[in-house]
Design a protein around this motif. Structure first.
Motif, PDB file in Angstrom:
ATOM      1  N   ARG A 149       0.842  -1.356  -0.041  1.00 30.82           N
ATOM      2  CA  ARG A 149      -0.095   0.017  -0.220  1.00 30.82           C
ATOM      3  C   ARG A 149       0.818   1.370  -0.032  1.00 30.82           C
ATOM      4  NH1 ARG A 149      -3.646  -3.055   4.294  1.00 30.82           N
ATOM      5  NH2 ARG A 149      -4.858  -4.306   2.947  1.00 30.82           N
ATOM      6  N   PHE A 150       2.044   1.275   0.544  1.00 25.49           N
ATOM      7  CA  PHE A 150       2.791   2.414   0.960  1.00 25.49           C
ATOM      8  C   PHE A 150       3.340   2.845  -0.601  1.00 25.49           C
ATOM      9  CE2 PHE A 150       6.723   4.470   1.226  1.00 25.49           C
ATOM     10  CZ  PHE A 150       6.732   5.708   1.975  1.00 25.49           C
ATOM     11  N   ARG A 151       4.027   1.958  -1.400  1.00 23.05           N
ATOM     12  CA  ARG A 151       4.466   2.066  -2.386  1.00 23.05           C
ATOM     13  C   ARG A 151       3.319   2.657  -3.471  1.00 23.05           C
ATOM     14  NH1 ARG A 151       7.941  -2.185  -1.313  1.00 23.05           N
ATOM     15  NH2 ARG A 151      10.264  -1.458  -1.089  1.00 23.05           N
ATOM     16  N   THR A 152       2.392   1.845  -3.421  1.00 26.27           N
ATOM     17  CA  THR A 152       1.311   2.083  -4.633  1.00 26.27           C
ATOM     18  C   THR A 152       0.798   3.554  -4.143  1.00 26.27           C
ATOM     19  OG1 THR A 152       0.619  -0.187  -4.716  1.00 26.27           O
ATOM     20  CG2 THR A 152      -0.934   1.299  -5.393  1.00 26.27           C
ATOM     21  N   LEU A 153       0.633   4.093  -2.937  1.00 26.54           N
ATOM     22  CA  LEU A 153      -0.005   5.438  -2.839  1.00 26.54           C
ATOM     23  C   LEU A 153       1.087   6.214  -3.239  1.00 26.54           C
ATOM     24  CD1 LEU A 153      -1.248   5.152   0.872  1.00 26.54           C
ATOM     25  CD2 LEU A 153      -2.504   5.846  -0.989  1.00 26.54           C
ATOM     26  N   LEU A 154       2.431   5.983  -3.127  1.00 27.01           N
ATOM     27  CA  LEU A 154       3.317   6.895  -3.582  1.00 27.01           C
ATOM     28  C   LEU A 154       3.310   7.140  -5.006  1.00 27.01           C
ATOM     29  CD1 LEU A 154       5.976   8.924  -2.814  1.00 27.01           C
ATOM     30  CD2 LEU A 154       7.336   6.612  -2.984  1.00 27.01           C
ATOM     31  N   PHE A 155       3.499   5.929  -5.813  1.00 27.13           N
ATOM     32  CA  PHE A 155       3.380   6.114  -7.364  1.00 27.13           C
ATOM     33  C   PHE A 155       2.202   6.658  -7.933  1.00 27.13           C
ATOM     34  CE2 PHE A 155       6.613   2.177  -7.040  1.00 27.13           C
ATOM     35  CZ  PHE A 155       7.528   3.056  -6.860  1.00 27.13           C
ATOM     36  N   GLY A 156       1.034   6.035  -7.220  1.00 26.57           N
ATOM     37  CA  GLY A 156      -0.219   7.026  -7.545  1.00 26.57           C
ATOM     38  C   GLY A 156      -0.270   8.306  -7.444  1.00 26.57           C
ATOM     39  N   SER A 157       0.263   8.905  -6.406  1.00 24.56           N
ATOM     40  CA  SER A 157       0.368  10.302  -6.130  1.00 24.56           C
ATOM     41  C   SER A 157       1.278  10.809  -7.281  1.00 24.56           C
ATOM     42  CB  SER A 157       0.795  10.644  -4.789  1.00 24.56           C
ATOM     43  OG  SER A 157      -0.092  10.157  -3.698  1.00 24.56           O
ATOM     44  N   ILE A 158       2.300  10.400  -7.816  1.00 23.73           N
ATOM     45  CA  ILE A 158       3.275  10.903  -8.446  1.00 23.73           C
ATOM     46  C   ILE A 158       2.523  10.998 -10.129  1.00 23.73           C
ATOM     47  CG2 ILE A 158       5.397  10.467  -9.924  1.00 23.73           C
ATOM     48  CD1 ILE A 158       6.811   9.372  -7.582  1.00 23.73           C
ATOM     49  N   SER A 159       1.807   9.901 -10.316  1.00 20.76           N
ATOM     50  CA  SER A 159       0.765   9.993 -11.597  1.00 20.76           C
ATOM     51  C   SER A 159       0.113  10.950 -11.632  1.00 20.76           C
ATOM     52  CB  SER A 159       0.255   8.698 -11.763  1.00 20.76           C
ATOM     53  OG  SER A 159      -0.663   8.600 -13.024  1.00 20.76           O
ATOM     54  N   SER A 160      -0.613  11.351 -10.543  1.00 15.42           N
ATOM     55  CA  SER A 160      -1.768  12.227 -10.441  1.00 15.42           C
ATOM     56  C   SER A 160      -1.057  13.661 -10.585  1.00 15.42           C
ATOM     57  CB  SER A 160      -2.563  12.128  -9.038  1.00 15.42           C
ATOM     58  OG  SER A 160      -3.149  11.142  -9.088  1.00 15.42           O
ATOM     59  N   LEU A 161       0.116  13.709  -9.835  1.00 14.89           N
ATOM     60  CA  LEU A 161       0.863  15.128 -10.155  1.00 14.89           C
ATOM     61  C   LEU A 161       1.226  15.203 -11.470  1.00 14.89           C
ATOM     62  CD1 LEU A 161       2.338  17.542  -8.558  1.00 14.89           C
ATOM     63  CD2 LEU A 161       4.220  15.980  -8.489  1.00 14.89           C
ATOM     64  N   LEU A 162       1.710  14.421 -12.364  1.00 21.72           N
ATOM     65  CA  LEU A 162       1.945  14.709 -13.553  1.00 21.72           C
ATOM     66  C   LEU A 162       0.788  14.951 -14.335  1.00 21.72           C
ATOM     67  CD1 LEU A 162       4.270  11.390 -14.451  1.00 21.72           C
ATOM     68  CD2 LEU A 162       4.849  13.954 -14.185  1.00 21.72           C
ATOM     69  N   GLY A 163      -0.300  14.334 -14.070  1.00 16.50           N
ATOM     70  CA  GLY A 163      -1.633  14.696 -14.846  1.00 16.50           C
ATOM     71  C   GLY A 163      -2.160  15.998 -14.462  1.00 16.50           C
ATOM     72  N   MET A 164      -1.912  16.484 -13.236  1.00 12.07           N
ATOM     73  CA  MET A 164      -2.195  17.963 -12.818  1.00 12.07           C
ATOM     74  C   MET A 164      -1.381  19.104 -13.652  1.00 12.07           C
ATOM     75  SD  MET A 164      -3.357  17.744  -8.885  1.00 12.07           S
ATOM     76  CE  MET A 164      -4.676  16.602  -8.423  1.00 12.07           C
ATOM     77  N   ALA A 165      -0.250  18.513 -13.823  1.00  9.17           N
ATOM     78  CA  ALA A 165       0.896  19.551 -14.413  1.00  9.17           C
ATOM     79  C   ALA A 165       0.340  19.488 -15.962  1.00  9.17           C
ATOM     80  CB  ALA A 165       2.318  18.954 -14.622  1.00  9.17           C
ATOM     81  N   THR A 166      -0.215  18.521 -16.587  1.00 11.86           N
ATOM     82  CA  THR A 166      -0.635  18.645 -17.704  1.00 11.86           C
ATOM     83  C   THR A 166      -1.871  19.721 -17.815  1.00 11.86           C
ATOM     84  OG1 THR A 166       0.081  16.374 -18.333  1.00 11.86           O
ATOM     85  CG2 THR A 166      -1.492  17.140 -19.891  1.00 11.86           C
ATOM     86  N   MET A 167      -2.811  19.353 -17.117  1.00 15.26           N
ATOM     87  CA  MET A 167      -3.941  19.998 -17.067  1.00 15.26           C
ATOM     88  C   MET A 167      -3.724  21.552 -16.989  1.00 15.26           C
ATOM     89  SD  MET A 167      -6.439  18.162 -17.525  1.00 15.26           S
ATOM     90  CE  MET A 167      -7.850  19.520 -17.385  1.00 15.26           C
ATOM     91  N   THR A 168      -2.641  22.023 -15.901  1.00 15.48           N
ATOM     92  CA  THR A 168      -2.002  23.225 -15.872  1.00 15.48           C
ATOM     93  C   THR A 168      -1.739  23.862 -17.143  1.00 15.48           C
ATOM     94  OG1 THR A 168      -1.520  22.768 -13.372  1.00 15.48           O
ATOM     95  CG2 THR A 168      -0.633  24.846 -14.633  1.00 15.48           C
ATOM     96  N   LEU A 169      -1.028  23.043 -18.011  1.00 18.59           N
ATOM     97  CA  LEU A 169      -0.389  23.320 -19.252  1.00 18.59           C
ATOM     98  C   LEU A 169      -1.510  23.639 -20.391  1.00 18.59           C
ATOM     99  CD1 LEU A 169       2.464  23.496 -20.792  1.00 18.59           C
ATOM    100  CD2 LEU A 169       1.839  21.123 -21.595  1.00 18.59           C
ATOM    101  N   THR A 170      -2.594  22.987 -20.213  1.00 11.26           N
ATOM    102  CA  THR A 170      -3.698  23.322 -21.187  1.00 11.26           C
ATOM    103  C   THR A 170      -4.298  24.598 -20.782  1.00 11.26           C
ATOM    104  OG1 THR A 170      -5.503  22.199 -19.863  1.00 11.26           O
ATOM    105  CG2 THR A 170      -4.444  20.629 -21.224  1.00 11.26           C
ATOM    106  N   ALA A 171      -4.298  25.032 -19.658  1.00  9.08           N
ATOM    107  CA  ALA A 171      -4.912  26.348 -18.956  1.00  9.08           C
ATOM    108  C   ALA A 171      -3.782  27.605 -19.722  1.00  9.08           C
ATOM    109  CB  ALA A 171      -5.099  26.446 -17.786  1.00  9.08           C
ATOM    110  N   GLY A 172      -2.653  27.054 -19.489  1.00  7.61           N
ATOM    111  CA  GLY A 172      -1.608  28.195 -19.769  1.00  7.61           C
ATOM    112  C   GLY A 172      -1.270  28.384 -21.216  1.00  7.61           C
ATOM    113  N   VAL A 173      -1.719  27.371 -22.034  1.00  5.87           N
ATOM    114  CA  VAL A 173      -1.136  27.568 -23.521  1.00  5.87           C
ATOM    115  C   VAL A 173      -2.434  27.762 -24.288  1.00  5.87           C
ATOM    116  CG1 VAL A 173       0.077  26.807 -25.445  1.00  5.87           C
ATOM    117  CG2 VAL A 173       0.855  26.370 -22.980  1.00  5.87           C
ATOM    118  N   PRO A 174      -2.880  29.006 -24.829  1.00  7.79           N
ATOM    119  CA  PRO A 174      -4.078  29.125 -25.376  1.00  7.79           C
ATOM    120  C   PRO A 174      -4.316  28.306 -26.660  1.00  7.79           C
ATOM    121  CG  PRO A 174      -3.169  31.194 -24.762  1.00  7.79           C
ATOM    122  CD  PRO A 174      -2.148  30.268 -24.543  1.00  7.79           C
ATOM    123  N   LYS A 175      -3.158  27.800 -27.123  1.00  5.41           N
ATOM    124  CA  LYS A 175      -3.379  26.815 -28.512  1.00  5.41           C
ATOM    125  C   LYS A 175      -3.727  25.515 -28.097  1.00  5.41           C
ATOM    126  CE  LYS A 175       0.157  29.377 -31.232  1.00  5.41           C
ATOM    127  NZ  LYS A 175       1.323  29.297 -32.174  1.00  5.41           N
TER     128      LYS A 175
END
Length: 599
Positions: free
Chosen positions: A113-139
């Motif tokens: 559970r510990f490692r799964t939580l950690l890796f899952g959080s990292i994947s979510s972080l990458l997804g949120m960074a992508t969403m931030t990119l869609t908001a920041g780049v109008p194209k």
């Protein structure tokens, strides 16, 4: 050198004598601290849970900052109509929950559970960074709509980037959701009365702490997203998730970290396969394969229900066992423990289905309810604009207020008056949740009928009705979660043995997933049926004023009424008669259930 060695011991590393060491995960994974040496007894309990609750608070802050306003983002920045918005949100929400099965499988079989939580959080972080990119780049988005009838749809590659970000977040959720509550529950010794009491309080405080933090923080985040900048509004939750991961790692020294013991999901397939293979075998003249378990794990006794599955544990011939008494082929011979695990899950299915019925109503407010909010008057006072995403805060506030009243007033007062802390039974809480779900739909239908009428009278897209009029239906949605969702999670977690806690979390989120999928199916079916012959559909399109949404809410209320009958005439019997795996807990817990149960 001495200081180094002591430091390793404090951080969970063990010196191997040759200068090497193994990590805190390996060292702490051997057995629960409350069952081993005194040096490990300090781990777990509320000392560990404070890190878990802090991590969960910031993780929920991050994820809910996006979820709460995603409907508005897709509607205003990607120019999606009502049906497409509902489908995207529901399918994304459903996938975020259905990946819990894969997360539970990986956690129980490989990572823990510990490692799964950690890796899952990292994947979510990458997804949120992508969403931030869609908001920041109008194209990366289509041009803003000139008006409701002149909107350019997003291109396929733009949708592809959006879906990539949502997919990374869904994958991350699959690692986080089945493990977070289970990992918190691992910190308590449920073989004792004190541990069970602490665990019961943990469920409520788990909901309360992150909900309270969300109420305080999301007001600012959602306001920034809607009225100031989507880029900043998405960057804030991304930063919060990074902080969540940091706190989670810092607290590793305090955790009880269980070693993976194999996936129950694989075991269930093995049981079904073995039972089919031995379908013609009878129990007479054959013994059952029932080996002992590790002392830290609870052993289930053989029950009479679903007896056809018992054949999976029948030893047809001694040649099925090796020299050590273990099965040579685990797909042909399973243990009584594996069979009983599957039986317990099957026995919980009726109650689980009733929970899905509640979640269908709760889920609607995050999509259709927000679409209603978009088409109301959002101005308070002279110029303050209320973000539609704030409506979800009333749900969280209602949930937090009820849990605070229940834990801090109801339970202490009943203890003071009667000498025994009386809690509402699971049956009572689920029943209350179903009734509130029906009331929520009826209230929403009345409010929508009024909103649409005044909008049509004025001939405007936004109704003159204030957005605050929607508060009751959102507050009732929060109370559905406070009663039904908390009770269902407690039921799944407490009735399953400790080795299946990750499965309990996965099943809970699968129920949310199915509710999202069913909502999407229901919306599309209703739209296709009601729009035939050029009639005004009940929902769909860019303008709710052209729909008859109140009729859709009446339909959902009818489904809730059927769920109420189903639960009370059928499913509740599987709840009150659910077996436990610990005889020690049967007496006092069942007595309490009887004193609080309404006949």
């Amino acid at each position: 050198m001495k200081g180094t060695k002591e430091g390793r011991e404090r951080t969970g590393q063990k010196d191997m004598g040759d200068g090497s060491s193994f990590s805190f995960v390996e060292q702490n994974s051997q057995s629960p601290p409350y069952l081993s040496s005194s040096s490990k007894k300090a781990s777990g309990g509320w000392r560990a849970v404070k890190y878990i609750l802090a991590n969960e608070t910031f993780e929920k802050l991050a994820s809910m900052s996006l979820i709460a306003n995603m409907t508005v983002y897709l509607k205003t920045k990607y120019n999606m109509d009502g049906i497409l918005v509902v489908n995207v949100i529901n399918i994304w929400s459903g996938c975020s929950n259905i990946t819990s099965i894969a997360g539970a499988l990986i956690s129980d079989t490989f990572l823990g559970r510990f490692r799964t939580l950690l890796f899952g959080s990292i994947s979510s972080l990458l997804g949120m960074a992508t969403m931030t990119l869609t908001a920041g780049v109008p194209k990366l988005r289509p041009p803003t709509c000139i008006d409701e009838s002149n909107c350019i749809e997003p291109q396929l590659w733009q949708m592809g980037i959006l879906f990539a970000g949502l997919a990374l977040m869904a994958i991350g959720a699959g690692g986080i959701r089945p493990c977070n509550i289970a990992f918190g529950a691992d910190q308590f010794d449920t073989t004792t009365k004190k541990g069970r009491t602490q665990l019961e309080s943990f469920f409520n405080w788990w909901y309360f702490t992150f909900t309270l933090a969300l109420v305080i923080a999301l007001t600012g985040v959602v306001y920034i997203q809607t009225n100031i900048s989507w880029v900043i509004g998405f960057a804030i939750p991304t930063g919060c998730l990074f902080l969540s991961i940091t706190i989670f790692i810092i607290g590793h020294h305090a955790y009880i970290i269980m070693k993976p013991q194999g996936s129950v999901f694989v075991d269930m397939v093995k049981v079904i396969t073995a039972a089919i293979r031995k379908g013609r075998l009878t129990a007479s003249g054959h013994s059952f394969y029932d080996p002992g378990l590790h002392e830290s794990r609870s052993k289930l006794s053989r029950t009479k229900r679903f007896s056809c599955l018992d054949k999976a544990a029948l030893i047809a011939d001694q040649s099925e066992l090796d020299d050590q008494g273990k099965p040579k082929n685990e797909w042909r011979l399973c243990s009584i423990q594996q069979v009983e695990n599957l039986k317990m899950l099957l026995g919980m299915t009726p109650v689980w289905i009733a929970g899905i019925g509640c979640f269908i109503t709760m889920d609607l407010q995050g999509t259709i309810g927000i679409l209603q909010a978009i088409q109301t008057t959002k101005t308070l006072g002279s110029s303050f604009q209320v973000p539609p995403g704030w409506m979800g805060l009333s749900s969280m506030i209602a949930l937090a207020i009820w849990i605070l009243i229940y834990e801090q007033i109801w339970v202490p007062q009943t203890l003071k008056i009667t000498g025994k802390a009386k809690r509402l039974s699971m049956t009572q809480r689920i029943n209350i949740g179903i009734v509130i779900a029906i009331a929520s739909s009826l209230v929403a239908s009345v409010i929508e009928k009024h909103r649409r009428a005044v909008a049509l009278k004025q001939g405007s897209f936004e109704s003159p009705m204030s957005i605050l009029v929607l508060l009751p239906q959102f507050a009732l949605s929060g109370l559905i979660e406070a009663f039904a969702a908390v009770a269902l999670m407690e039921f799944l977690t407490t009735q399953l043995p400790e080795s299946m806690r990750t499965v309990a979390g996965a099943i809970f989120f699968v129920s949310l997933s199915l509710a999202s999928y069913l909502n999407s199916i229901l919306v599309n079916i209703v739209y296709k049926i009601t729009s035939k012959g050029g009639k005004s559909p009940w929902l769909g399109g860019h303008d709710l004023n052209k729909d008859r949404l109140e009729k859709f809410y009446y339909l959902v209320a009818g489904i809730g009424a059927l769920n109420f009958l189903y639960f009370n005439l059928f499913a509740r019997h599987y709840l009150t008669n659910a077996p436990t795996d610990k005889k020690e807990s049967e007496g006092p817990r069942n007595n309490e259930e009887q004193t609080l149960e309404v006949a």
